[in-house]
Design an enzyme around this catalytic site. Structure first.
Site, PDB file in Angstrom:
ATOM      1  N   SER A  52       0.848  -1.193   0.000  1.00  0.00           N
ATOM      2  CA  SER A  52       0.000   0.000   0.000  1.00  0.00           C
ATOM      3  C   SER A  52       0.878   1.234   0.000  1.00  0.00           C
ATOM      4  O   SER A  52       1.907   1.274   0.682  1.00  0.00           O
ATOM      5  CB  SER A  52      -0.894   0.023   1.241  1.00  0.00           C
ATOM      6  OG  SER A  52      -1.508   1.293   1.402  1.00  0.00           O
ATOM      7  N   TYR A  76      -3.059  -1.017   9.902  1.00  0.00           N
ATOM      8  CA  TYR A  76      -3.001  -1.334   8.471  1.00  0.00           C
ATOM      9  C   TYR A  76      -1.643  -0.936   7.877  1.00  0.00           C
ATOM     10  O   TYR A  76      -0.995  -1.719   7.172  1.00  0.00           O
ATOM     11  CB  TYR A  76      -4.137  -0.602   7.751  1.00  0.00           C
ATOM     12  CG  TYR A  76      -4.146  -0.778   6.254  1.00  0.00           C
ATOM     13  CD1 TYR A  76      -4.682  -1.923   5.673  1.00  0.00           C
ATOM     14  CD2 TYR A  76      -3.642   0.207   5.405  1.00  0.00           C
ATOM     15  CE1 TYR A  76      -4.714  -2.084   4.295  1.00  0.00           C
ATOM     16  CE2 TYR A  76      -3.664   0.052   4.033  1.00  0.00           C
ATOM     17  CZ  TYR A  76      -4.200  -1.093   3.484  1.00  0.00           C
ATOM     18  OH  TYR A  76      -4.217  -1.256   2.114  1.00  0.00           O
TER      19      TYR A  76
END
Length: 256
Positions: free
Chosen positions: A146, A159
Site C-alpha cells: 500500500s 493497516y
C-alpha cells in the site's frame, strides 16, 4: 506459455482474487496464458470471477473459501491447486483487510487480525509455494502492499504497519530467493477505485471525495484495478527476471 494442460502452462495463485484489484489481476494473468487459481475468503465471489474468465476462453478456477491467515487452509488450498494445475510458478499476495480507527481505539484483536491477514498470510502462502519454485528454478512473487506504507496514514496505524512489514518481507525474500531463480517484488497501489475505496468514501473516511482526491493526483484520475494488474503482469513475466526486491509504486505520482 502456449499449449494446454498442466504441463504446458505456468500456474499462478492470486489471493483475494474475488474483487477489486485481485479480480483485475486474475483476468490479466489468465489472458496472458497462466492457469490462474483464485483464493478468497468469499467463495462465491471467487467462483464468479473464475466463471468470468472461463467465459472469455481462459483458464481459472476458484478453490473454495480460504482464509490466508489460517495455515491449514492455505496448505490445503495450495495442494488442491497443485492437483489441478501442477506446480505453482507465480504467487500474487493480494488478499488484505483495511481498517480505520483512532490509534487509542485500536484493540489488540483488531491489530492481530490485520497483521494476520496482511502480513502473516503472505508468509504462509509463500512458504507453501516456494518449494515448487525452487524445484523449477523459476518463480515470481508479487506482494500487493500500500502507498500508505510509504507516506503513512492517520487512523490506520495497524493497516500501515502491516503493509510496511510486507515491503520489508519482500526485500528480505528477494535477497534469499534470487539465487533460486525467484523474483520477489511489491506493488504499493495508491488510491485505486475499488469497492473497498468506495465503501470508505461512503463512510466519510477519505477526507474528501474520490473526485477531490483525483484532482490532487498528478495524473488527475484515480487508479484503476487494471493499472495494478498491468504492473503485476510485467513483474511475473519472463522479461522481468532482473527486477527483484523492488517497490514498484503505481499511484499516479502521489508518492515518488
Amino acid at each position: 506459455m502456449s499449449g494446454h494442460g498442466a504441463t504446458a502452462r505456468r500456474t499462478a495463485i492470486v489471493t483475494g482474487g474475488g474483487s477489486g484489484i485481485g479480480r483485475a489481476i486474475v483476468h490479466r494473468l489468465a489472458e496472458d496464458g497462466f492457469a490462474t487459481a483464485i483464493l478468497d475468503l468469499d467463495a462465491g465471489a471467487a467462483d464468479a470471477v473464475a466463471a468470468e474468465v472461463r467465459e472469455k476462453g481462459h483458464e481459472a478456477s476458484a478453490f473454495g473459501r480460504v482464509d490466508v491467515s489460517d495455515r491449514a487452509q492455505v496448505d490445503g488450498a495450495v495442494g488442491r491447486v497443485r492437483d489441478r494445475y501442477g506446480p505453482v510458478s507465480v504467487l500474487v499476495n493480494n488478499a488484505g483487510l483495511t481498517g480505520f480507527k483512532k490509534f487509542l481505539h485500536i484493540t489488540g484483536e483488531a491489530w492481530d487480525r490485520i497483521i494476520a491477514v496482511n502480513l502473516t498470510g503472505p508468509f504462509y502462502c509463500a512458504q507453501a509455494v516456494v518449494p515448487d519454485m525452487v524445484g523449477a528454478g523459476w518463480g515470481r512473487i508479487v506482494n500487493i502492499s500500500s502507498s500508505s506504507a510509504q507516506s503513512g496514514q492517520q487512523f490506520m496505524a495497524h493497516y500501515v504497519a502491516s503493509k510496511a512489514g510486507l515491503v520489508g518481507f519482500t526485500k528480505a525474500l528477494a535477497l534469499e530467493l534470487g539465487p533460486d531463480g525467484i523474483t520477489v517484488n511489491t506493488i504499493p497501489p495508491g488510491f485505486v477505485d475499488t469497492p473497498m475505496l468506495r465503501a470508505s468514501e461512503g463512510k466519510g473516511l477519505l477526507g474528501g471525495s474520490v473526485d477531490q482526491h483525483a484532482e490532487r493526483t498528478p495524473v488527475r484520475r484515480p487508479g484503476r484495478p487494471e493499472d495494478i494488474a498491468a504492473a503485476c503482469a510485467f513483474l511475473v513475466s519472463e522479461e522481468a527476471g532482473y527486477v527483484t526486491g523492488q517497490v514498484i509504486g503505481v499511484n499516479g505520482g502521489r508518492n515518488t
